[in-house]
Design an enzyme around this catalytic site. Structure first.
Site, short mmCIF file in Angstrom:
data_model
loop_
_atom_site.label_atom_id
_atom_site.label_comp_id
_atom_site.label_asym_id
_atom_site.label_seq_id
_atom_site.Cartn_x
_atom_site.Cartn_y
_atom_site.Cartn_z
N ASN A 154 64.23 20.44 -1.88
CA ASN A 154 64.14 20.19 -0.44
C ASN A 154 65.48 20.49 0.23
O ASN A 154 66.55 20.27 -0.34
CB ASN A 154 63.63 18.78 -0.12
CG ASN A 154 64.38 17.67 -0.81
OD1 ASN A 154 64.93 17.85 -1.89
ND2 ASN A 154 64.42 16.51 -0.19
N GLU A 196 67.08 19.73 3.85
CA GLU A 196 66.91 19.03 5.13
C GLU A 196 67.79 19.63 6.21
O GLU A 196 68.64 20.49 5.96
CB GLU A 196 67.19 17.54 4.91
CG GLU A 196 66.21 16.93 3.91
CD GLU A 196 66.35 15.43 3.74
OE1 GLU A 196 67.36 14.85 4.19
OE2 GLU A 196 65.43 14.84 3.15
N CYS A 207 60.41 21.31 2.28
CA CYS A 207 60.14 20.59 1.04
C CYS A 207 60.46 21.45 -0.19
O CYS A 207 60.50 22.69 -0.11
CB CYS A 207 58.67 20.18 0.98
SG CYS A 207 58.22 18.84 2.09
N GLU A 265 58.56 22.07 -2.70
CA GLU A 265 57.44 22.94 -3.05
C GLU A 265 57.52 24.25 -2.25
O GLU A 265 57.25 25.34 -2.79
CB GLU A 265 56.11 22.25 -2.76
CG GLU A 265 55.85 21.01 -3.61
CD GLU A 265 56.40 19.72 -3.01
OE1 GLU A 265 57.40 19.78 -2.26
OE2 GLU A 265 55.84 18.66 -3.32
N CYS A 319 53.39 16.40 0.00
CA CYS A 319 52.89 16.03 1.33
C CYS A 319 51.68 16.89 1.68
O CYS A 319 51.36 17.87 0.99
CB CYS A 319 53.99 16.20 2.38
SG CYS A 319 54.35 17.92 2.81
N CYS A 334 52.37 20.59 2.09
CA CYS A 334 52.65 21.28 0.83
C CYS A 334 51.39 21.44 -0.01
O CYS A 334 51.26 22.40 -0.77
CB CYS A 334 53.73 20.56 0.04
SG CYS A 334 55.36 20.91 0.72
#
Ligand code: THU
Length: 133
Positions: A39, A41, A50, A52, A83, A86
């Site tokens: 990830n 940010e 993310c 993924e 999530c 994802c």
């Protein structure tokens, strides 16, 4: 490196200064190559990505568009689950609906679900085939 090793390793490079929650993901591409992502940010929170998504981007950039297994790991009390967004992203590139996605904690607990279990009733390309449209 195995899927688990790759996910754990790339997780260490996660950029997560806002949540403090580092995630690593790895994909086993159809040709047997393993791709990792973490990830990333951003101070503008919605712009973060993310793990993924990072792994998918690495796989596609290398010319692979199908994966046969996925692994996601975080330092969480329970195995980290992708999530909603994802799940849709993973469904796009999974080689089949029964592709396994293993979710793990850093401590070693693992749970595996298929893409179909993670995203039942997924919107897919078949639904866009509208006769007469
Ligand atoms: N995150 C992932 O990278 N993958 C998941 O499967 C769950 C959540 C990230 C997004 C954000 O950077 C942080 O974890 C906290 O939500």
């Amino acid at each position: 490196m195995s899927l688990a090793e790759t996910a754990r390793s790339v997780r260490e490079n996660a950029y997560a200064p806002y949540s403090g929650f580092k995630v690593g993901a790895a994909l086993l591409a159809a040709d047997g190559t393993v791709f990792g992502g973490c990830n990333v940010e951003n101070v503008a929170y919605p712009e973060g990505t993310c793990a993924e998504a990072g792994a998918i981007a690495a796989m596609v950039a290398a010319g692979q568009t199908r994966f046969q297994a996925a692994y996601v790991v975080a330092d969480s009390p329970l195995p980290v689950t992708p999530c909603g967004g994802c799940r849709q992203k993973l469904a796009e590139f999974a080689a089949a609906k029964d592709v396994p996605v293993t979710m793990a904690t850093l401590a070693g607990e693992e749970t595996t679900l298929t893409i179909a279990q993670l995203l039942p009733g997924a919107f897919d390309a078949a639904q866009m085939e509208t006769p007469g449209a």
